[in-house]
Design a protein around this motif. Structure first.
Motif, PDB file in Angstrom:
ATOM      1  N   GLN A  97       0.812  -1.210   0.000  1.00 59.64           N
ATOM      2  CA  GLN A  97       0.000   0.000   0.000  1.00 59.64           C
ATOM      3  C   GLN A  97       0.849   1.265   0.000  1.00 59.64           C
ATOM      4  O   GLN A  97       0.332   2.367  -0.189  1.00 59.64           O
ATOM      5  N   HIS A  98       2.161   1.103   0.237  1.00 61.29           N
ATOM      6  CA  HIS A  98       3.041   2.260   0.304  1.00 61.29           C
ATOM      7  C   HIS A  98       3.250   2.832  -1.095  1.00 61.29           C
ATOM      8  O   HIS A  98       3.575   2.110  -2.035  1.00 61.29           O
ATOM      9  N   ARG A  99       3.085   4.125  -1.232  1.00 56.35           N
ATOM     10  CA  ARG A  99       3.115   4.765  -2.548  1.00 56.35           C
ATOM     11  C   ARG A  99       4.451   4.560  -3.261  1.00 56.35           C
ATOM     12  O   ARG A  99       4.498   4.321  -4.468  1.00 56.35           O
ATOM     13  N   SER A 100       5.561   4.638  -2.542  1.00 55.25           N
ATOM     14  CA  SER A 100       6.874   4.474  -3.168  1.00 55.25           C
ATOM     15  C   SER A 100       7.044   3.080  -3.750  1.00 55.25           C
ATOM     16  O   SER A 100       7.575   2.904  -4.847  1.00 55.25           O
ATOM     17  N   SER A 128       4.543   0.731  -4.465  1.00 59.48           N
ATOM     18  CA  SER A 128       3.588   0.428  -5.535  1.00 59.48           C
ATOM     19  C   SER A 128       3.926   1.204  -6.803  1.00 59.48           C
ATOM     20  O   SER A 128       3.826   0.682  -7.917  1.00 59.48           O
ATOM     21  N   GLY A 129       4.357   2.468  -6.642  1.00 64.78           N
ATOM     22  CA  GLY A 129       4.672   3.281  -7.814  1.00 64.78           C
ATOM     23  C   GLY A 129       5.898   2.803  -8.555  1.00 64.78           C
ATOM     24  O   GLY A 129       5.887   2.670  -9.787  1.00 64.78           O
ATOM     25  N   ARG A 130       6.989   2.530  -7.828  1.00 64.17           N
ATOM     26  CA  ARG A 130       8.223   2.106  -8.493  1.00 64.17           C
ATOM     27  C   ARG A 130       8.072   0.716  -9.109  1.00 64.17           C
ATOM     28  O   ARG A 130       8.538   0.469 -10.228  1.00 64.17           O
ATOM     29  N   ASP A 173       5.829   3.149  10.045  1.00 62.15           N
ATOM     30  CA  ASP A 173       4.498   3.724  10.152  1.00 62.15           C
ATOM     31  C   ASP A 173       3.640   2.701  10.888  1.00 62.15           C
ATOM     32  O   ASP A 173       3.505   1.563  10.434  1.00 62.15           O
ATOM     33  N   THR A 189       1.210   0.924   8.570  1.00 59.44           N
ATOM     34  CA  THR A 189       1.649   0.141   7.419  1.00 59.44           C
ATOM     35  C   THR A 189       2.681  -0.911   7.779  1.00 59.44           C
ATOM     36  O   THR A 189       3.105  -1.671   6.919  1.00 59.44           O
TER      37      THR A 189
END
Length: 256
Positions: free
Chosen positions: A132-135, A137-139, A240, A243
């Motif tokens: 769920q962490h943006r970094s 999932s995005g990378r 976090d 998370t």
């Protein structure tokens, strides 16, 4: 190895004799107090829960490996991770359904009810939350990455690309020097690390499935966990409580 879920759910983590427990009843999630010296037994957990007005219809546990024999056994963990990799083509690594894979324990009777009980490596719950962490999932949507979970008992790594798992590595933290780990990660990232090599050194596994060319290898490393800051490579994902809490990961899985 699959378990069913209900609306009431108790998730427990035990790490170095410190309990952490969450209880879910429908949409409400509440902390549960379990004394430090409580035996690692389902009957003891439910007795504490009942004293606090909780009577969960289903019990599942998320235990740190050092506190439960089923989660310290490298053969059982290897079998568990192999099963995760087998279902990986059909389930994204962020899918809550991955957390329905677990190591079943014998059912037990409590207050005239037969209660199913199971354990899951906390790394599986953390994988779900890390997705769920943006970094991450995005990378991983653009190129293959390594997600490294550095805990007190195990070092676990995943090869991830576009929501899919393409490799799983796991070794006991105590068996690895820094140079050993860096070598293993390099070989693992190239899918060259033999499973037999890891198991012969007392580890759990090094497992792969074919990855698409579009992944362009698995270079970037993202690391989380209590010992992540001690590893001299990779990008540290800051802790976090929402998370990196395996109990919360299990609670969320119960909602699907």
């Amino acid at each position: 190895m699959f378990s069913s879920f209900s609306d009431t759910f108790l998730a427990i983590s035990l790490n170095f004799s410190e309990y952490h427990a969450l209880y879910a009843d429908g949409a409400k999630i509440s902390p549960l107090t379990i004394p430090k010296n409580t035996p690692f037994l389902p009957e003891a957990w439910l007795e504490n829960a009942e004293q606090q007005g909780v009577n969960p219809a289903f019990l599942a546990t998320c235990a740190a490996a050092g506190e439960h024999p089923a989660l310290l056994d490298p053969d059982l963990r290897s079998t568990f991770w192999r099963r995760v990799l087998e279902v990986a083509p059909d389930l994204p690594f962020g899918s809550k359904r991955l957390l329905r894979l677990r190591i079943s324990l014998p059912d037990f009777n409590y207050d005239k009810q037969r209660i199913p009980c199971s354990v899951i490596p906390e790394e599986a719950a953390l994988l779900h939350l890390a997705a769920q962490h943006r970094s991450i999932s995005g990378r991983s949507a653009r190129q293959g990455i390594i997600l490294l979970l550095a805990g007190e008992i195990f070092i676990t790594a995943f090869l991830l690309f576009r929501g899919q798992i393409f490799g799983i590595y796991e070794q006991f933290t105590s068996r690895l020097t820094t140079s050993d780990l860096l070598f293993d990660l390099q070989e693992f990232s190239r899918t060259w690390l033999p499973n037999e090599s890891v198991q012969s050194s007392g580890g759990c596994c090094s497992l792969f499935r074919p990855a698409p060319d579009e992944a362009e290898g698995f270079g970037p490393i993202f690391k989380i966990g209590s010992r992540a800051n001690l590893i001299p490579t990779g990008r540290l994902i800051e802790p976090d409580p929402h998370t990196q809490d395996p109990c919360r990961g299990l609670i969320l899985a119960a909602r699907e």
